[in-house]
Scaffold this active site. Structure first.
Site, PDB file in Angstrom:
ATOM      1  N   ARG A  16      51.197 -88.204  50.813  1.00 27.91           N
ATOM      2  CA  ARG A  16      50.746 -87.064  51.597  1.00 27.91           C
ATOM      3  C   ARG A  16      49.928 -86.171  50.666  1.00 27.91           C
ATOM      4  NH1 ARG A  16      52.839 -86.972  56.524  1.00 27.91           N
ATOM      5  NH2 ARG A  16      54.972 -87.687  56.964  1.00 27.91           N
TER       6      ARG A  16
ATOM      7  N   THR B 242      47.352 -81.079  47.213  1.00 29.20           N
ATOM      8  CA  THR B 242      46.405 -79.963  47.217  1.00 29.20           C
ATOM      9  C   THR B 242      45.167 -80.248  48.068  1.00 29.20           C
ATOM     10  OG1 THR B 242      45.480 -80.888  45.221  1.00 29.20           O
ATOM     11  CG2 THR B 242      47.039 -79.082  44.947  1.00 29.20           C
TER      12      THR B 242
ATOM     13  N   ASP C  86      48.500 -85.539  32.345  1.00 27.17           N
ATOM     14  CA  ASP C  86      48.492 -86.948  32.694  1.00 27.17           C
ATOM     15  C   ASP C  86      48.367 -87.743  31.419  1.00 27.17           C
ATOM     16  OD1 ASP C  86      46.770 -86.550  35.829  1.00 27.17           O
ATOM     17  OD2 ASP C  86      48.857 -87.077  35.433  1.00 27.17           O
TER      18      ASP C  86
ATOM     19  N   LYS D 298      38.079 -86.210  38.477  1.00 26.60           N
ATOM     20  CA  LYS D 298      39.046 -85.958  37.404  1.00 26.60           C
ATOM     21  C   LYS D 298      38.457 -86.262  36.033  1.00 26.60           C
ATOM     22  CE  LYS D 298      43.998 -86.026  38.280  1.00 26.60           C
ATOM     23  NZ  LYS D 298      45.139 -86.781  38.692  1.00 26.60           N
TER      24      LYS D 298
END
Lengths: 514, 514
Positions: free
Chosen positions: B208, B211, B269, B301
């Site tokens: 889902r 942001t 990450d 990213k």
């Protein structure tokens, strides 16, 4: 425009009623109605900011479908106290803006040095509850791995010392003592009266036990209230020159308590944070002369003399830059000091020493550390400090000063040793063979004393009847266990019988190899 | 004897009654009576272990003086569910023993490599709730700073993939697709029917939105239930070859969700954890062929092509050691794909593409990624994959397969585009000057769509009417905002007028220097 501002979109400011819950959550937590919250994009563990008039606070969100209806907000005790809220109050809540300190923490994570304002920001955001446990942990882990420069340690110490209240008694010199990782509550209680009797100013803040049988505050509490406020502390010190109180009851170097919670599980004492932690508290009470007791050896925090010396060096250099004068005594930490372990039992030792008798090692150690402060402050010429300390004991002046301090803190200054509330249930531990005592283990002593009920039960603990080097005979008493109830006494005895034996006799065979 | 065993002393096992509280605490929390707890040496935030018969769990302690009496224990929803507890049950609680993983985490903190069993232990303790947020954060921070060796990444991937349920459909080949940091929910929804129609097995688990305006699961949910269990997923896939479901509703790679909570605030990450996170989920669904879409460029990213290539290389090498075949396509991530932003609006795009029309970029990107999987699995000869994908669209086979999947998941397979529930409140954003579109910002698009109510309100979002490179004229429609209520529409319009403008026209003057 910063993308994070978008956070404000999904949660409009809304006025809710306060429903106070009697729960101490161990953190700032609020309860929102599940449906209402999720519609506003708020999930469990989200952080929101609360406003009521001028009062602001940050809290973590829990959700409920029954206990709180839409339009209501459930407040737990910490938040209610912080924001002075009561049932029916209207407050605003909205998403929290991203704390700037997260960027600073990331900077340290990446191995860079932080500037003064960045370090101050981290402590400020910590105090405003903007940082979660996880974020704080990331900071401490980063400091552990990357280290802190001397400058960063200075900034951190300043920030922590300014994070709470400051004690300014308006007198000089203000002296303090610190023991790194030692089990020396009673030494403090002997030193403070001697220092005060000599006219030095000694507002001693101490901690309660975390894992030991008694913190200094726990032991002193047998004699007088220790949970007094900063104003009262000032009064007591101005009246008697000294005090021994619980630092946790005051708001001194408040950020340090929050940092300690995270360090504990990993025993993380990154050198910089340890120094900042200790020195910030000294700064907050206005100390200008500090003696540090650094015990090494088996059972102590530090085993290596070289490591100890390097730490001592850092201590002295950093404190100098903070306008404090520090000297460090590296002592032998492998043995317990005194014979009593536990709040009331330690008070017995203290009174006996101040009466001129008592355990010799407790008297000597207290005088050595006191002597250092006498010489640092010029109270005594170099080399003459020890004799001065002994004289203050033997003349009775330290004992009357102790009674004065107890009375001034709200206790009974006339208390007699026999009135000290040691536990009425007692059990002697008998030696089942003869031998020479090789080692008495501090940690095991603590655990047994805690099993007996210390420090919550002030009369519980142990009394030693032998020390390292003694020759003991089969049938003699090694130590006694005291407790305030039969069941607690049994519990401690079972622990001892289960293998928790603090007395190690010398072995003939150390090991065998097949 | 380990000193930590002493923890057991101060808290006897005691039987308490369960009083279930309707609070979702966002963690495992229990409520104890303040006085009783402290007498037993238990403080707020302490962790204790709960036992009821064979059920065990770890929880964090909150205290109360009113809500729970001595002898009682207040249970919040998560704990009650986990241990299958109801009011009146008797349970045992005692201090928690120190989790072994704390030593392993400390080891990584100190810069050492962890062995297989040590990594597995950390994940196990994490899943058993033995690790606090702070301790978990210390682990992730340590991994970020120290890095992970390839071996450690393998161990971590294995451990995470084994931390929950495993999907084994008993068929081959099982294909999967992953987009790193892209906004490509609709691409997945186009790809899955094409792959399934070709006879490949594609149990697609998706997330889902966190942001963004819509995660794949949010968009698919417009058409069919996505919160199905693993058994039902298996049925759907065996019946139709494909499925698009919400991974969070299943217990796949369960540890990953816990790790993600900590990574989020710092956007941590660390490469090793990112790989382990992604690959563990593929492993858990039994994938053997994976195509990774790695968008780079403004707004994506990763901006640097070299960094992207290195990451791609790691992906391929690590997955190979895990018996998966992976190929990576580095794509242009600076533009949104398709015209719809928001669950229902994206479904419109998907249906249009499967009908042979729709946004060209969505069709092309979906076919390119699908083609790769066709060629990897041997479904198509090298170079022939794209044509095969296009044929499955143009023949209508992909569309019928999509309808089959929707029906099989419990939705209405016959749904028409006109029935898709896009918001009834609409507002056109008009260009106030002419110019060429220089950039359309994905992040701002997401924020506006969320302001309009996406993804919770499935009909909310945006529809673009221009893309990068287009020449727009004053007065033309740049995009439309859709909402399910007047107030949400206003909120989004205000956001746009407040400066959240996703359409950047080409500037004549880039900057000025004085």
């Amino acid at each position: 425009m910063s993308v994070d501002k978008a956070e404000v979109f999904n949660l409009k400011e809304w006025t809710t009623k306060v429903k106070a819950f009697d729960i101490i959550a161990g953190g700032h937590i609020i309860l929102l109605n599940e449906e209402e919250a999720m519609q506003n994009g708020v999930y469990p563990n989200y952080r929101v900011e609360l406003h009521k008039g001028k009062e602001r606070g940050v809290a973590v969100v829990d959700l409920t479908s029954e206990l709180v209806k839409p339009g209501e907000i459930g407040i737990f005790k910490e938040v209610a106290a912080d924001l002075k809220l009561k049932n029916g109050d209207k407050i605003h809540i909205h998403h929290i803006t991203r704390p700037p300190s997260l960027d600073h923490i990331k900077k340290k994570m990446d191995g860079n040095s932080l500037k003064r304002d960045e370090v101050h920001r981290i402590i400020k955001d910590l105090m405003d509850n903007y940082l979660s446990q996880a974020e704080l942990s990331a900071f401490i882990t980063s400091v552990y791995i990357r280290g802190l420069t001397d400058d960063e340690v200075i900034y951190l110490t300043e920030a922590i010392s300014q994070s709470g209240d400051i004690l300014d008694i308006g007198k000089k010199p203000v002296v303090d003592k610190h023991s790194i990782g030692g089990v020396t509550g009673r030494v403090t209680m002997v030193m403070v009266p001697i220092l005060a009797a000599a006219g030095l100013w000694v507002p001693k803040t101490s901690s309660r036990s975390i894992t030991s049988a008694a913190g200094t505050a726990d032991a002193m509490e047998v004699l007088a209230p220790v949970d007094i406020g900063i104003e009262e502390l000032k009064e007591v010190v101005l009246k008697t020159n000294g005090a021994i109180v619980w630092g946790g009851g005051m708001n001194l170097a408040a950020a340090d308590d929050k940092l300690i919670q995270i360090r504990h599980p990993f025993s993380l004492d990154p050198k910089g944070i340890l120094l900042a932690s200790i020195l910030s508290k000294k700064k907050a009470v206005g100390a200008d002369n500090v003696v540090v007791d650094l015990p090494i050896g088996r059972g102590a925090k530090i085993q290596d003399a070289k490591v100890a010396k390097a730490l001592a060096r850092d201590f002295i250099d950093i404190s100098k830059r903070l306008d404090m004068r520090t000297e460090v005594l590296i002592t032998d930490g492998s043995d317990p000091i005194g014979t009593g372990i536990g709040p009331a039992l330690e008070c017995v030792d203290v009174f006996k020493v101040l009466e001129g008798e008592g355990p010799r090692d407790l008297r000597d150690k207290s005088c050595v550390l006191t002597a250092k402060l006498f010489e640092m402050t010029g109270k005594a010429k170099p080399g003459a400090g020890f004799a001065m300390a002994e004289k203050l004991i033997d003349s009775g002046k330290a004992l009357s000063k102790f009674r004065e301090i107890i009375e001034s803190q709200g206790g009974n200054g006339k208390i007699r040793i026999d009135d000290l509330p040691i536990g009425s249930y007692k059990h002697e531990i008998i030696a089942d063979k003869s031998g020479r005592v090789h080692h008495v283990d501090n940690k095991i002593l603590s655990h047994l004393a805690r099993a007996a009920g210390a420090p919550i039960e002030k009369g519980a603990g142990l009394r030693l009847h032998c020390e390292r080097g003694d020759k003991v005979y089969k049938g003699s008493v090694l130590f006694e266990i005291y407790a305030e109830s039969e069941s607690k006494l049994d519990f401690a005895i079972k622990a001892y019988e289960g293998g928790w034996n603090p007395i190690e006799l010398q072995k003939i065979v150390l090991d065998s190899v097949k």
